[in-house]
Design an enzyme around this catalytic site. Structure first.
Site, short mmCIF file in Angstrom:
data_model
loop_
_atom_site.label_atom_id
_atom_site.label_comp_id
_atom_site.label_asym_id
_atom_site.label_seq_id
_atom_site.Cartn_x
_atom_site.Cartn_y
_atom_site.Cartn_z
N SER A 138 0.84 -1.28 0.03
CA SER A 138 0.09 -0.11 0.15
C SER A 138 1.46 1.34 -0.03
O SER A 138 2.09 1.56 0.82
CB SER A 138 -0.90 0.01 1.71
OG SER A 138 -1.69 1.20 1.53
N GLU A 140 0.45 4.02 1.40
CA GLU A 140 0.31 4.02 3.17
C GLU A 140 1.19 4.47 3.86
O GLU A 140 1.78 4.36 4.87
CB GLU A 140 -1.11 3.54 3.90
CG GLU A 140 -2.24 4.18 4.26
CD GLU A 140 -1.92 5.62 4.47
OE1 GLU A 140 -1.94 5.30 6.22
OE2 GLU A 140 -2.78 6.30 4.00
N TYR A 162 -1.56 -0.08 11.05
CA TYR A 162 -1.89 -0.67 9.47
C TYR A 162 -0.81 -0.17 8.58
O TYR A 162 -0.33 -1.21 8.01
CB TYR A 162 -2.76 0.16 8.58
CG TYR A 162 -3.34 -0.16 6.94
CD1 TYR A 162 -3.62 -1.57 6.48
CD2 TYR A 162 -2.97 0.82 6.35
CE1 TYR A 162 -3.89 -1.28 5.29
CE2 TYR A 162 -3.40 -0.41 5.49
CZ TYR A 162 -3.85 -0.98 4.54
OH TYR A 162 -4.59 -1.14 3.22
P1 NAP Z 1 -11.50 -4.54 1.58
O1 NAP Z 1 -12.93 -4.11 0.73
O2 NAP Z 1 -11.72 -3.94 2.98
O3 NAP Z 1 -11.45 -5.79 1.85
C1 NAP Z 1 -10.45 -6.74 2.77
C2 NAP Z 1 -10.71 -8.31 2.70
O4 NAP Z 1 -10.04 -9.07 3.37
C3 NAP Z 1 -12.89 -8.87 2.92
O5 NAP Z 1 -12.36 -9.79 1.78
C4 NAP Z 1 -12.06 -9.13 4.09
O6 NAP Z 1 -13.34 -10.54 4.50
C5 NAP Z 1 -10.81 -10.08 4.05
N1 NAP Z 1 -10.41 -10.31 5.17
C6 NAP Z 1 -10.75 -9.14 6.91
N2 NAP Z 1 -9.46 -9.89 7.55
C7 NAP Z 1 -9.87 -11.10 7.32
C8 NAP Z 1 -9.55 -11.96 8.11
N3 NAP Z 1 -8.99 -11.93 9.32
N4 NAP Z 1 -9.41 -13.51 7.46
C9 NAP Z 1 -9.70 -13.81 6.04
N5 NAP Z 1 -9.92 -12.48 5.27
C10 NAP Z 1 -9.67 -11.55 5.96
O7 NAP Z 1 -9.67 -4.18 1.06
P2 NAP Z 1 -9.88 -3.69 -0.80
O8 NAP Z 1 -9.63 -2.26 -0.83
O9 NAP Z 1 -10.52 -4.47 -1.14
O10 NAP Z 1 -8.41 -4.14 -0.34
C11 NAP Z 1 -7.52 -5.24 -1.09
C12 NAP Z 1 -6.36 -5.35 -0.03
O11 NAP Z 1 -5.70 -4.26 -1.15
C13 NAP Z 1 -5.90 -5.03 1.26
O12 NAP Z 1 -4.93 -5.50 1.20
C14 NAP Z 1 -5.53 -3.50 1.68
O13 NAP Z 1 -5.23 -3.77 2.67
C15 NAP Z 1 -4.68 -3.70 0.03
N6 NAP Z 1 -4.95 -1.85 -0.77
C16 NAP Z 1 -6.09 -1.34 -0.84
C17 NAP Z 1 -6.31 -0.33 -1.65
C18 NAP Z 1 -7.18 0.76 -1.64
O14 NAP Z 1 -7.10 2.18 -1.96
N7 NAP Z 1 -8.46 -0.18 -1.62
C19 NAP Z 1 -4.56 0.40 -1.50
C20 NAP Z 1 -3.83 -0.24 -1.45
C21 NAP Z 1 -4.06 -1.49 -0.78
P3 NAP Z 1 -14.33 -9.58 5.49
O15 NAP Z 1 -15.35 -9.59 3.73
O16 NAP Z 1 -15.01 -11.17 5.61
O17 NAP Z 1 -14.74 -9.03 5.78
O1 G4F Z 2 -10.60 6.50 2.37
P1 G4F Z 2 -9.72 6.36 3.92
O2 G4F Z 2 -10.52 5.71 4.27
O3 G4F Z 2 -8.44 5.78 2.65
P2 G4F Z 2 -7.07 5.53 3.56
O4 G4F Z 2 -6.97 6.09 5.04
O5 G4F Z 2 -6.03 6.19 2.52
O6 G4F Z 2 -6.55 4.46 3.68
C1 G4F Z 2 -7.46 3.91 1.93
O7 G4F Z 2 -6.18 3.16 0.92
C2 G4F Z 2 -4.85 3.06 1.49
C3 G4F Z 2 -4.09 3.39 -0.10
O8 G4F Z 2 -2.85 4.51 0.36
C4 G4F Z 2 -5.07 1.49 1.58
F1 G4F Z 2 -4.15 0.94 1.78
C5 G4F Z 2 -6.20 0.98 2.82
O9 G4F Z 2 -6.04 -0.26 2.58
C6 G4F Z 2 -7.61 2.05 2.49
O10 G4F Z 2 -7.88 1.31 1.40
O11 G4F Z 2 -9.22 8.16 3.74
C7 G4F Z 2 -8.65 8.83 2.71
C8 G4F Z 2 -8.14 10.34 3.41
C9 G4F Z 2 -7.73 10.37 4.77
O12 G4F Z 2 -6.82 11.67 4.52
C10 G4F Z 2 -8.43 10.54 6.09
O13 G4F Z 2 -7.93 11.54 6.81
O14 G4F Z 2 -8.84 11.24 3.90
C11 G4F Z 2 -9.35 11.67 5.03
N1 G4F Z 2 -10.67 11.40 5.31
C12 G4F Z 2 -11.04 12.81 6.32
N2 G4F Z 2 -12.99 12.70 6.45
C13 G4F Z 2 -11.56 11.06 6.07
C14 G4F Z 2 -12.95 11.25 6.47
N3 G4F Z 2 -11.45 8.99 5.46
C15 G4F Z 2 -12.37 8.90 6.17
N4 G4F Z 2 -12.49 7.04 6.16
N5 G4F Z 2 -13.49 9.28 7.04
C16 G4F Z 2 -13.74 10.45 7.01
O15 G4F Z 2 -14.84 10.76 7.69
#
Ligand code: NAP
Ligand code: G4F
Length: 349
Positions: A138, A140, A162
Site C-alpha cells: 500500500s 500508506e 495499518y
Molecule cells: P476490503 O474491501 O476491506 O477487503 C478486505 C478483505 O479481507 C475482505 O474480503 C475481508 O473479508 C478480508 N479479511 C479481513 N480480515 C480477514 C481475515 N482475518 N481472514 C481472512 N480474510 C480477511 O479491502 P480492498 O479495498 O479490497 O483492498 C484489498 C487489499 O489491498 C487489502 O489488503 C488492502 O489493505 C490493500 N490495499 C487497498 C488499497 C485501496 O485503496 N483499496 C490500496 C492499497 C492496498 P470480509 O468480507 O469477511 O470482511
Molecule cells: O478513504 P480513507 O479512509 O483511505 P486511506 O486512509 O487513504 O486508506 C485507504 O487507502 C490506502 C492506500 O493508500 C489503503 F492501503 C487502505 O487500505 C485504504 O484502502 O481516507 C482517505 C483520506 C484520509 O486522509 C482521511 O483522513 O480521507 C480523509 N478523511 C477525511 N474525512 C476521511 C474522512 N477518511 C474516512 N475514512 N472517513 C472520513 O470521514
C-alpha cells in the site's frame, strides 16, 4: 487435485478488490478459489453475481472457509487446491480502525502475510510445482512522504498501525522472494475506489451521502480532514495490474497509481456538483474522523508499471467520482422507494 495451468487462490475475495479480481480471472478462464470468513449473516454480496448454481459443472468459482489467523488451515487449503497463482488481498484494511485495533491489525495485515507465504513455500516444496504470489502492498507505507512523487525506491515512513503492518508484510514478501526463490511480487497500490468500495472509506462515504441527501434521506455529511490529498484511481483498473505482475517471468515490486492527486474537498466538490448541489451546504467537520497521525499527501509515479507491464489507468478522477455518485444515487432511490412502500431496504453493492 492436480495442478492445472490457470488456478488461482484469492484471499479477501469478498472485498472490493477481490470481487473485481475474481471477475477478471474468471473472464480469462481461470478456476478461482476464494477464502471467505464464516459470518453470522452473508458476507458475499460483492461476488454473489459470480456464483452460479453449485450443481452446474461449468462453475469455476469455489469458496473455502478460512482465516488469515489460522496458518495450518491456510496450509491445508493451499495444499489441497494446488493453485498456480495466489493473490493475498485479505487485510484489516481500514487505517482509522487500525489505531483502535493495533494488535489485531498487526496479526491479520502483517503476520497473516507471513502465514500465507509459509503455506505457499511449503506447498511449492512438496509438490515441486511453482506458485506465483501477489502481495497487496500500500501507498500508506510512504506515510509522511520523504519525496514526491513516490516511486518503488522511496523510503517508507508508516504513520499508522495499518501502515506498519503493511511494511512488515511487504518486507517479508521480499525476504521470501530472495531467500526461497519464490515468484513473489508486491503491488504498491495507491488508493483505488469504486461503487463496491466499503462505505466507511472517504470516497464511498461521500458518494453514498450525496445520493441520500439528493433524495432526502440524509441532511448532513460529517467528515475529518478535507485537505488531505490522495492519488485516486478505479479498482477495476488496478486489479489488472495485479494480474500482469504475476504473468512476468521475474517477480518484482511496482507502484500502481494515476500520477494525479486531489484533496478530499475536491472529491466532495465533484460529487455534490454531479447532482447540482454545493458541498459547503452539507459537509461539516467532526473531529472523531481525524487520525492520531495523518498522511496528508500521496502522489504515485507509476512509470515502471507503465513501461514494464504496459499498464495504464482508464478511469479519471472525474470519471470515478461520477461513476460512484451515479451508482449511489440509484441505490438511494431504491432505498427511498422501499422506505416509502414500508419495506425494509436490503442494500447491495
Ligand atoms: P476490503 O474491501 O476491506 O477487503 C478486505 C478483505 O479481507 C475482505 O474480503 C475481508 O473479508 C478480508 N479479511 C479481513 N480480515 C480477514 C481475515 N482475518 N481472514 C481472512 N480474510 C480477511 O479491502 P480492498 O479495498 O479490497 O483492498 C484489498 C487489499 O489491498 C487489502 O489488503 C488492502 O489493505 C490493500 N490495499 C487497498 C488499497 C485501496 O485503496 N483499496 C490500496 C492499497 C492496498 P470480509 O468480507 O469477511 O470482511
Ligand atoms: O478513504 P480513507 O479512509 O483511505 P486511506 O486512509 O487513504 O486508506 C485507504 O487507502 C490506502 C492506500 O493508500 C489503503 F492501503 C487502505 O487500505 C485504504 O484502502 O481516507 C482517505 C483520506 C484520509 O486522509 C482521511 O483522513 O480521507 C480523509 N478523511 C477525511 N474525512 C476521511 C474522512 N477518511 C474516512 N475514512 N472517513 C472520513 O470521514
Amino acid at each position: 487435485m492436480s495442478t492445472i495451468a490457470k488456478r488461482a487462490f484469492v484471499t479477501g475475495i469478498t472485498g472490493q478488490d477481490g470481487s473485481y479480481l475474481a471477475e477478471l480471472l474468471l473472464g480469462k478462464g481461470y478456476e478461482v478459489h476464494g477464502l471467505i470468513r464464516r459470518a453470522s449473516s452473508p458476507n458475499t454480496a460483492r461476488i454473489d453475481h459470480l456464483q452460479s448454481d453449485p450443481h452446474d459443472a461449468r462453475s469455476r468459482l469455489f469458496l473455502h472457509y478460512g482465516d488469515l489467523t489460522d496458518g495450518s488451515g491456510l496450509a491445508k487449503l493451499i495444499q489441497a487446491i494446488q493453485p498456480s497463482e495466489v493473490y493475498n488481498l485479505a487485510a484489516q484494511s481500514h487505517v482509522k480502525v487500525s489505531f483502535d485495533q493495533p494488535i489485531y491489525t498487526s496479526d491479520i495485515t502483517g503476520l497473516g502475510t507471513a502465514r500465507m507465504l509459509q503455506a505457499v513455500r511449503e506447498t511449492q516444496e512438496h509438490s515441486g510445482q511453482p506458485i506465483r504470489f501477489y502481495q497487496a502492498s500500500s501507498s500508506e507505507m510512504f506515510g509522511k512522504v520523504v519525496e514526491s512523487p513516490q516511486t518503488e525506491s522511496t523510503p517508507f515512513y508508516p504513520r499508522s498501525p495499518y501502515a506498519v503492518a503493511k511494511v512488515y508484510a511487504h518486507c517479508i514478501t521480499v525476504n521470501y522472494r530472495e531467500s526461497y526463490n519464490l515468484h513473489a511480487s508486491c503491488g504498491i497500490l495507491f488508493n483505488h475506489e469504486s461503487p463496491r468500495r466499503g462505505d466507511t472509506f472517504v470516497t464511498r462515504k461521500i458518494s453514498r451521502a450525496v445520493g441520500r441527501i439528493k433524495v432526502g434521506l440524509q441532511d448532513k455529511l460529517y467528515l475529518g480532514n478535507l485537505d488531505s490529498k490522495r492519488d485516486w484511481g478505479f479498482a477495476g483498473d488496478y486489479v489488472e495490474a495485479m494480474w500482469l505482475m504475476l504473468q512476468q517471468e521475474r517477480p518484482d515490486d511496482y507502484v500502481v497509481a494515476t500520477g494525479v492527486t486531489h484533496s478530499v474537498r475536491e472529491f466532495c466538490e465533484r460529487c455534490f456538483s454531479r447532482v447540482n448541489l454545493d458541498y459547503r451546504d452539507f459537509v461539516e467537520i467532526d473531529p472523531r474522523y481525524l487520525r492520531p497521525a495523518s498522511v496528508d499527501y500521496l502522489l504515485g509515479d507509476a512509470s515502471k508499471v507503465r513501461t514494464t507491464l504496459g499498464w495504464k489507468p482508464r478511469v479519471s478522477f472525474e470519471g470515478l467520482a461520477d461513476m460512484m455518485v451515479d451508482s449511489d444515487l440509484e441505490l438511494a432511490q431504491q432505498e427511498k422507494s422501499a422506505r416509502d412502500a414500508g419495506h425494509e431496504y436490503v442494500g447491495h453493492y
